[in-house]
Enzyme design. Structure first.
Site, PDB file in Angstrom:
ATOM      1  N   SER A  91       0.867  -1.236   0.062  1.00 40.19           N
ATOM      2  CA  SER A  91      -0.024   0.096   0.159  1.00 40.19           C
ATOM      3  C   SER A  91       0.885   1.268  -0.090  1.00 40.19           C
ATOM      4  O   SER A  91       0.362   2.314  -0.307  1.00 40.19           O
ATOM      5  CB  SER A  91      -0.829  -0.101   1.109  1.00 40.19           C
ATOM      6  OG  SER A  91      -0.219   0.156   2.351  1.00 40.19           O
ATOM      7  N   LYS A 106       0.629   4.610   6.864  1.00 41.23           N
ATOM      8  CA  LYS A 106       0.316   5.425   6.000  1.00 41.23           C
ATOM      9  C   LYS A 106       0.961   6.858   5.737  1.00 41.23           C
ATOM     10  O   LYS A 106       1.608   7.335   6.862  1.00 41.23           O
ATOM     11  CB  LYS A 106      -1.342   5.613   5.921  1.00 41.23           C
ATOM     12  CG  LYS A 106      -1.853   4.307   5.937  1.00 41.23           C
ATOM     13  CD  LYS A 106      -2.081   3.493   4.821  1.00 41.23           C
ATOM     14  CE  LYS A 106      -2.640   2.396   4.900  1.00 41.23           C
ATOM     15  NZ  LYS A 106      -2.540   1.471   3.485  1.00 41.23           N
TER      16      LYS A 106
END
Length: 242
Positions: free
Chosen positions: A45, A151
């Site tokens: 990701s 993230k």
């Protein structure tokens, strides 16, 4: 000799060794929970910034001195089997996020480690206003709730975040230099979405393959764990993260 055949008891030196080993284990766990921790990237990701298998060193002291008992607040099972009486407990013993809060906030584009919210934040049906218009966003139940995620912090409290053809806009202006960290096969449109106070909007750099704030909502400030500062392993990937 450390063991008595007559009594079948451990001699003092043997007992001291066991206590020394336990002391080292406890110290290592406290260090991991409060100062530095290692995070292994489990998915793609964050490509191209982080690859699967990269080992990060995370500065847990960035925001404050963490409460090592806080981990018990997120898990409904102890050791994956036993019922956890402290799960989402209101007791200050486990609810308190920091023993000492430094008052530091994440900066835009920081790579942050955080606990995935146990439910969509701030609500499954989130209502907000932009330019006098009332808008709604609908979030789903987070996958792997309570686990650590990594993230990039994109939206700060009060920001309006939008994606146009895969390009990030903050408060109506394109985020500068985003080619340095964005995976180039994203052509999505999203938002505009207003970030509520006390929360942060996070995205994966590889957005087509990232479960992030677009789906399950925002990261509450008290769910932040630390900031990733460098890739430690493998050795050919070693570098400081910016």
């Amino acid at each position: 000799m450390f063991f008595s055949k007559k009594t079948g008891e451990l001699k003092p030196k043997k007992k001291e060794s066991i206590w020394s080993i336990l002391g080292v284990i406890v110290f290592a766990l406290l260090l991991k929970a409060t100062v530095l921790t290692i995070f292994i990237i489990p998915s793609g990701s964050m490509i191209p910034t982080l690859n699967v298998g990269d080992v990060l060193i995370v500065n847990r002291l960035y925001f404050g001195l963490s409460n090592p008992l806080r981990e018990a607040w997120y898990a409904d099972k102890l050791l994956f089997v036993l019922p956890n009486p402290w799960f989402q407990s209101g007791s200050p013993l486990v609810k308190t996020r920091f023993l000492l809060n430094f008052g530091v906030k994440p900066k835009r584009l920081d790579i942050v480690i955080f606990k995935v919210p146990l439910s969509p934040q701030p609500a499954r049906d989130y209502t907000y206003e932009i330019d006098g218009k009332t808008l709604h966003a609908y979030f789903i139940q987070p996958g792997r709730a309570g686990m650590d995620y990594v993230k990039r912090c994109i939206g700060l409290p009060g920001d309006v975040v939008e994606l146009r053809n895969g390009r990030v806009l903050i408060n109506g202006e394109y985020l500068p230099d985003q080619d340095k960290f964005t995976w180039n096969n994203d052509n999505s449109y999203y938002g505009p979405l207003k970030v509520p106070e006390g929360h942060y909007f996070v995205l994966g750099d590889n957005r087509p393959h990232s479960s992030d704030s677009r789906y399950w909502g925002f990261v509450p400030e008290d769910h932040l764990v630390g900031v990733a500062r460098w890739i430690a392993l493998p050795p050919w990937r070693w570098r400081i993260l910016k």
